[in-house]
Scaffold this active site. Structure first.
Site, PDB file in Angstrom:
ATOM      1  N   LYS A 177       0.826  -1.207   0.000  1.00 25.71           N
ATOM      2  CA  LYS A 177       0.000   0.000   0.000  1.00 25.71           C
ATOM      3  C   LYS A 177       0.863   1.261   0.000  1.00 25.71           C
ATOM      4  O   LYS A 177       0.588   2.229  -0.725  1.00 25.71           O
ATOM      5  CB  LYS A 177      -0.937   0.004   1.207  1.00 25.71           C
ATOM      6  CG  LYS A 177      -1.761   1.295   1.317  1.00 25.71           C
ATOM      7  CD  LYS A 177      -2.629   1.529   0.088  1.00 25.71           C
ATOM      8  CE  LYS A 177      -3.237   2.929   0.045  1.00 25.71           C
ATOM      9  NZ  LYS A 177      -4.039   3.294   1.197  1.00 25.71           N
ATOM     10  N   LYS A 246       1.314  12.279   5.731  1.00 25.14           N
ATOM     11  CA  LYS A 246       1.558  11.177   6.665  1.00 25.14           C
ATOM     12  C   LYS A 246       1.981   9.930   5.914  1.00 25.14           C
ATOM     13  O   LYS A 246       2.964   9.267   6.271  1.00 25.14           O
ATOM     14  CB  LYS A 246       0.293  10.919   7.483  1.00 25.14           C
ATOM     15  CG  LYS A 246       0.398   9.779   8.486  1.00 25.14           C
ATOM     16  CD  LYS A 246      -0.054   8.430   7.933  1.00 25.14           C
ATOM     17  CE  LYS A 246      -1.525   8.410   7.590  1.00 25.14           C
ATOM     18  NZ  LYS A 246      -1.976   7.054   7.134  1.00 25.14           N
TER      19      LYS A 246
END
Length: 310
Positions: A177, A246
Site C-alpha cells: 500500500k 503522513k
C-alpha cells in the site's frame, strides 16, 4: 441467513470505515462498532449494528476486530490500555488492521502476545472513499494463507473480489500500500511539472496531454486521475493533504528501515509538505498541483477535445 457469519467488530468510522461497514452490514455480517464520534454510527445502529463505547468492548463482543484508523499512533492507542483491543480480545482471536500503516505496531503485538495465539493480518486498501462506499476496494493482505482464506468472505464484502490480493507474509500488505501511494504521488508531481513546462513553452494543454497518453510515458494518472483537475478544478478534498503527507512520511520511513536510498521519494514528500504549508492541512491530496499552476500563472484546464484542431 446471518447466523453462520462471524460478528465483525469495527473501529474507525471515518470516510473509509463508514463505507466499509455499510457494505459489511449489507452482506449480512453482524457488527459491533465504535468511533470517537458516536453520530458516525447512527445509520449502522439503525440497521442493526451494536454500538459500544470502547475498543475493548468491540473486541470482547466480536469474532474478529478490524481497525481503520488515520495513523500508526491511532492504531497503537486503540490496541493498548484498559480500554484497548488487547484487553478485550479472546486468546486465539483475530485482529485485521486495514489502516495505511507500518509493520512495527502489529509486529509488537505478535511478539508481546505470542502465547495468546492471536491471529493478526495487515490488509490496507486502495480505492478512496468512493471505492469504500461502492464495495470495490483493492485490498492487499499480509499474513498467513490459512487466515486469508478463512476471512475471504469478509474481505469480499468490502472489496472487489478480483482485486483482493494475498501479497505475502505479515507486513507485506502495509508495504504494498505504501509503495502504491508513493508511486501515485510521484506521478502527480511529475505530471504537474511536465504539463506546466509544456504549457509555458506554448503547447496547448490537451494536445500535450494526449501526446503523452499516446506515448511510452503514459500512466493511469495522466490518462484518468488528472482529469479531475483539468476538467473540474477538483483537487480531491475527500482525502486531506495532511494524510497524504503522513503516508509519504511512512513511505520514506519504510525505505530507511530496509536500507534503501529514497532521494526521489523524499523530494516528492517535500513538495507535498510545501503545499500543506501553503494551502493548509485540509486541502485535497492533489493540491500540490497548484504549486505548478501558480508558477504558470493560471489554473491548468484543458480545451475540450472537440475544439482542438486536428
Amino acid at each position: 441467513m446471518t447466523e453462520n457469519l462471524p460478528t465483525v467488530g469495527f473501529i474507525g468510522l471515518g470516510s473509509m470505515g463508514s463505507g466499509m461497514t455499510r457494505n459489511l452490514q449489507a452482506a449480512g455480517f453482524p457488527l459491533v462498532v465504535t468511533d470517537l464520534r458516536p453520530e458516525a454510527a447512527a445509520e449502522l445502529v439503525a440497521g442493526g449494528a451494536r454500538w459500544v463505547d470502547t475498543a475493548a468492548a468491540v473486541a470482547a463482543n466480536s469474532d474478529l476486530v478490524i481497525t481503520m484508523l488515520p495513523t500508526p499512533r491511532h492504531v497503537a492507542d486503540a490496541l493498548h490500555g484498559a480500554e484497548g483491543i488487547l484487553a478485550g480480545i479472546a486468546d486465539g482471536g483475530t485482529w485485521i488492521d486495514m489502516s495505511t500503516s507500518v509493520p512495527e505496531v502489529a509486529n509488537a503485538v505478535r511478539a508481546d502476545h505470542a502465547a495468546r495465539g492471536l491471529r493478526v493480518l495487515d490488509a490496507p486498501v486502495s480505492g478512496m472513499s468512493v471505492g469504500a462506499a461502492n464495495g470495490t476496494l483493492q485490498i492487499f493482505i499480509g499474513g498467513d494463507a490459512e487466515d486469508v482464506e478463512r476471512l475471504l468472505p469478509v474481505f469480499h464484502a468490502m472489496g472487489d473480489p478480483d482485486r483482493v490480493l494475498h501479497v505475502g507474509a505479515h507486513g507485506a500488505g502495509y508495504a504494498v500500500k505504501l509503495m502504491i501511494n508513493q508511486l501515485w504521488f510521484t506521478h502527480l508531481v511529475a505530471t504537474a511539472e511536465v504539463l506546466s513546462v509544456g504549457v509555458k513553452a506554448g503547447v496547448d494543454l490537451e494536445v500535450l496531454r494526449r501526446s503523452l497518453v499516446a506515448s511510452p510515458a503514459n500512466s493511469n494518472f495522466l490518462e484518468h486521475d488528472v482529469l479531475s483537475i483539468l476538467d473540474h478544478g477538483d483537487y480531491d478534498e475527500g482525502f486531506a493533504l495532511v494524510l497524504a503527507c503522513k503516508d509519504l512520511g511512512l513511505s520514506v520511513d519504510l525505505a530507511r528501515s530496509v536500507g534503501m536510498p529514497f532521494e526521489l521519494s523524499a523530494l516528492v514528500e517535500q513538495q507535498f509538505r510545501r503545499a500543506k504549508a501553503m494551502f493548509g492541512d485540509r486541502a485535497g491530496e492533489m493540491t500540490p498541483f497548484k504549486l505548478y499552476e501558480d508558477l504558470v500563472g493560471a489554473p491548468l484546464r484543458r480545451t475540450p477535445a472537440e475544439e482542438i484542431a486536428r
